[in-house]
Design an enzyme around this catalytic site. Structure first.
Site, short mmCIF file in Angstrom:
data_model
loop_
_atom_site.label_atom_id
_atom_site.label_comp_id
_atom_site.label_asym_id
_atom_site.label_seq_id
_atom_site.Cartn_x
_atom_site.Cartn_y
_atom_site.Cartn_z
N TYR A 55 0.82 -1.21 0.00
CA TYR A 55 0.00 0.00 0.00
C TYR A 55 0.86 1.26 0.00
O TYR A 55 0.59 2.22 -0.75
CB TYR A 55 -0.91 -0.02 1.23
CG TYR A 55 -1.93 1.08 1.30
CD1 TYR A 55 -3.00 1.12 0.41
CD2 TYR A 55 -1.85 2.08 2.26
CE1 TYR A 55 -3.96 2.13 0.48
CE2 TYR A 55 -2.79 3.09 2.34
CZ TYR A 55 -3.85 3.11 1.44
OH TYR A 55 -4.79 4.11 1.51
N ALA A 96 2.34 1.72 -3.44
CA ALA A 96 1.33 2.16 -4.40
C ALA A 96 1.01 3.64 -4.20
O ALA A 96 0.95 4.41 -5.17
CB ALA A 96 0.07 1.31 -4.26
#
Length: 242
Positions: A151, A154
Site C-alpha cells: 500500500y 502504491a
C-alpha cells in the site's frame, strides 16, 4: 459548459463526502459517482440530487471499464473537467509473508487505477484547455507503516506520478495534485477496537481523527479556478502527525 466531476470510490466515506460537497457548494456541477458494486450510499446521494448526480459503473483497475464509462459520459454531451481518483484498498501483510496476489491487487487498485483514470480524462481536458485532477494518496506514502509495503509503495507511486503529470500538463490549463489523508473517520476506523482508537488518537497532535468532509473541502478547493496556480503539490490532512 458546466463542470462535470467524476469521483471514484463514491460509496466510501471520503468519496461520498466529496460528491456531496460538490453538489452542495456548486449548484452548476454535475457529479458522476463511480462505483464498482453496492450502490447504497451513492444511490442515496443521487436520490437527493436527481438532476445533478448519477452513478456510473466503474472497475477502476480495468482499462475497458474506464473506456466504457467515458463513452457513456460523452454520449450525454458532457466532458469530465474534474477527476477525483479516490478508489482503492489495502491488504496488509508483513513483506516476508505477503501473498503475491496481495501485492498485485493493491498496486492495481491504487496505482494502476489512478494511471488509467488520469489517462482516460486527459484528452477531453486538453481539448478544453482546462482540467483538475486530484489523486487521493495516503499518509502511508510519506510515513510508511510496517505491514503496508504494498500500500505504501502504491500510494507513494501516486504522489510521484501526480508530480510528473503536473509538469506534463501545466501549459494546458490542467492541474494535478495529490492529497494524503491520515486517520479519517471512515469504515477503516470503525473497524478498530476502542483501545486501538485511543492509542492512535494519542499519536495525533490534534488528538482526534479527521472527517471525510474535511478532506472533501480540500478536494473542492483544488478543483476550483482559484487553485489554478497550484499543481504538482502534495497536501497532507493528518492533524499534524508529520
Amino acid at each position: 459548459m458546466s463542470p462535470s466531476i467524476l469521483i471514484t470510490g463514491a460509496n466510501g466515506g471520503i468519496g461520498n463526502a466529496t460528491a456531496r460537497y460538490f453538489l452542495e457548494k456548486d449548484p452548476e456541477a454535475f457529479v458522476y459517482l463511480g462505483i464498482r458494486s453496492g450502490k447504497t450510499e451513492a444511490e442515496a446521494l443521487v436520490a437527493a440530487y436527481p438532476e445533478r448526480a448519477a452513478t456510473i459503473s466503474l472497475d477502476v483497475a480495468s482499462e475497458t471499464a474506464w473506456k466504457a464509462a467515458l463513452e457513456t459520459i460523452s454520449s450525454q454531451n458532457r466532458v469530465i473537467t474534474v477527476l477525483v481518483n479516490n478508489a482503492g484498498h489495502h491488504e496488509d501483510h508483513l513483506l516476508a509473508n505477503m501473498p503475491t496476489e496481495a501485492w498485485s491487487s493493491v498496486i492495481q487498485s491504487n496505482l494502476t487505477a489512478t494511471y488509467l483514470g488520469c489517462q482516460s480524462v486527459l484528452h477531453g481536458m486538453m481539448t478544453q484547455r482546462f482540467g483538475r485532477i486530484i489523486n487521493i494518496s495516503s499518509l502511508s506514502a510519506l510515513l510508511a507503516p510496517l505491514g503496508q509495503t504494498n500500500y505504501a509503495a502504491a500510494k507513494a507511486g501516486v504522489v510521484a506520478m501526480t508530480q510528473s503529470l503536473a509538469k506534463e500538463t501545466a501549459r494546458m490549463g490542467i492541474t494535478a495534485n495529490s492529497i494524503c489523508p491520515g486517520y479519517i473517520e471512515t469504515a477503516a476506523i470503525d473497524e478498530m477496537d476502542a483501545e486501538k482508537k485511543k492509542q492512535q488518537k494519542k499519536a495525533i497532535p490534534m488528538r482526534r481523527f479527521g472527517t471525510p468532509r474535511e478532506v472533501a473541502a480540500a478536494v473542492f478547493f483544488l478543483a476550483s479556478k482559484d487553485a489554478g496556480y497550484i499543481t504538482g503539490s502534495t497536501l497532507k490532512i493528518d492533524g499534524g502527525i508529520l
